[in-house]
Motif scaffolding. Structure first.
Motif, PDB file in Angstrom:
ATOM      1  N   GLN A  54       1.105  84.976  45.171  1.00  0.00           N
ATOM      2  CA  GLN A  54       0.465  83.758  45.059  1.00  0.00           C
ATOM      3  C   GLN A  54       0.227  82.883  43.840  1.00  0.00           C
ATOM      4  O   GLN A  54       0.544  81.597  43.884  1.00  0.00           O
ATOM      5  N   ASN A  55       0.253  83.549  42.847  1.00  0.00           N
ATOM      6  CA  ASN A  55       0.372  83.008  41.265  1.00  0.00           C
ATOM      7  C   ASN A  55       1.702  82.149  41.188  1.00  0.00           C
ATOM      8  O   ASN A  55       1.463  81.333  40.681  1.00  0.00           O
ATOM      9  N   LEU A  56       2.837  82.597  41.846  1.00  0.00           N
ATOM     10  CA  LEU A  56       4.102  82.076  41.696  1.00  0.00           C
ATOM     11  C   LEU A  56       4.106  80.851  42.602  1.00  0.00           C
ATOM     12  O   LEU A  56       4.521  79.671  42.212  1.00  0.00           O
ATOM     13  N   LEU A  57       3.534  80.826  43.765  1.00  0.00           N
ATOM     14  CA  LEU A  57       3.298  79.869  44.615  1.00  0.00           C
ATOM     15  C   LEU A  57       2.379  78.624  44.018  1.00  0.00           C
ATOM     16  O   LEU A  57       2.284  77.525  44.609  1.00  0.00           O
ATOM     17  N   LEU A  60       2.990  74.905  42.931  1.00  0.00           N
ATOM     18  CA  LEU A  60       3.611  74.122  43.681  1.00  0.00           C
ATOM     19  C   LEU A  60       2.647  73.645  44.801  1.00  0.00           C
ATOM     20  O   LEU A  60       2.676  72.381  45.197  1.00  0.00           O
ATOM     21  N   CYS A  61       1.729  74.760  45.340  1.00  0.00           N
ATOM     22  CA  CYS A  61       0.946  74.233  46.288  1.00  0.00           C
ATOM     23  C   CYS A  61      -0.261  73.417  46.007  1.00  0.00           C
ATOM     24  O   CYS A  61      -0.560  72.414  46.699  1.00  0.00           O
ATOM     25  N   LEU A  62      -0.485  73.449  44.685  1.00  0.00           N
ATOM     26  CA  LEU A  62      -1.679  72.554  44.322  1.00  0.00           C
ATOM     27  C   LEU A  62      -0.830  70.951  44.088  1.00  0.00           C
ATOM     28  O   LEU A  62      -1.598  69.993  44.342  1.00  0.00           O
ATOM     29  N   ARG A  67      -5.201  73.237  48.187  1.00  0.00           N
ATOM     30  CA  ARG A  67      -6.478  73.745  47.339  1.00  0.00           C
ATOM     31  C   ARG A  67      -6.655  75.232  47.703  1.00  0.00           C
ATOM     32  O   ARG A  67      -6.170  75.857  48.509  1.00  0.00           O
ATOM     33  N   ASP A  68      -7.088  75.969  46.585  1.00  0.00           N
ATOM     34  CA  ASP A  68      -7.194  77.368  46.706  1.00  0.00           C
ATOM     35  C   ASP A  68      -8.642  77.661  46.619  1.00  0.00           C
ATOM     36  O   ASP A  68      -8.888  78.994  46.298  1.00  0.00           O
ATOM     37  N   ASP A  69      -9.421  76.945  46.723  1.00  0.00           N
ATOM     38  CA  ASP A  69     -10.957  77.127  46.845  1.00  0.00           C
ATOM     39  C   ASP A  69     -11.488  77.250  48.319  1.00  0.00           C
ATOM     40  O   ASP A  69     -10.636  77.081  49.366  1.00  0.00           O
ATOM     41  N   GLU A  70     -12.677  77.110  48.443  1.00  0.00           N
ATOM     42  CA  GLU A  70     -13.195  77.333  49.740  1.00  0.00           C
ATOM     43  C   GLU A  70     -13.249  76.097  50.596  1.00  0.00           C
ATOM     44  O   GLU A  70     -14.582  75.448  51.027  1.00  0.00           O
TER      45      GLU A  70
END
Length: 168
Positions: A54-57, A60-62, A67-70
């Motif tokens: 996840q940290n590697l991705l 790029l995802c952001l 988003r990686d929040d709720e």
């Protein structure tokens, strides 16, 4: 098409604006994983968990607008990354798996999470090609593809209209 990519979708979904965004994002993820293969290989060692992938991705995802929040919540918890497509009233989630993918049916849980989480209708599932163990390298991505492709055959549809299995 990348060798580490399998895309499935319901009939006709490929003609929608949501599918265009989904396909573009999937290609960007595949290109990123391919160009950073050594880093992903290192993250797939015994003792590592999915957070290292996840940290590697994450950058790029952001950058792609995830988003990686709720943003999206379901009874199964929040996805690793989510993107709401406001103009279309739909969404995409990205789930990153590693060691428990098949052992704990995480691939099926992720598909089900996509099925029950409104307004999500696309899942990008990032899984290792193989699981490193002390005795052997077990295939994972091939098994995930075999299990999940059946949900995209007419008569077996769920609310998940598109699925991409991306292996690292």
């Amino acid at each position: 098409m990348h060798e580490n990519l399998h895309i499935f979708h319901q009939k006709g979904f490929e003609k929608t604006p949501t599918y265009e965004v989904f396909e573009k994002d999937v290609q960007a993820l595949c290109d990123f994983i391919t160009s950073n293969r050594a880093n992903f290989h290192s993250a797939n060692k015994l003792g590592e968990n999915s957070k290292s992938v996840q940290n590697l991705l994450s950058p790029l995802c952001l950058k792609l607008g995830y988003r990686d929040d709720e943003v999206i919540e379901s009874v199964f918890g929040r996805p690793d990354f989510s993107k709401l497509l406001e103009p279309f009233g739909e969404g995409i989630i990205i789930e990153v798996e590693r060691g428990k993918t098949l052992d704990n049916n995480m691939d099926l849980l992720d598909l089900w999470k996509c099925h029950v989480s409104k307004p999500v209708n696309c899942l990008i599932l990032v899984v290792p090609e193989r699981k490193p163990t002390s005795k052997q390298m077990r295939p994972i991505s091939k098994s995930v593809v075999s299990r999940l492709k059946q949900f995209f055959e007419e008569g077996n549809y769920t609310n998940a209209r598109g699925l991409a299995v991306v292996s690292y």
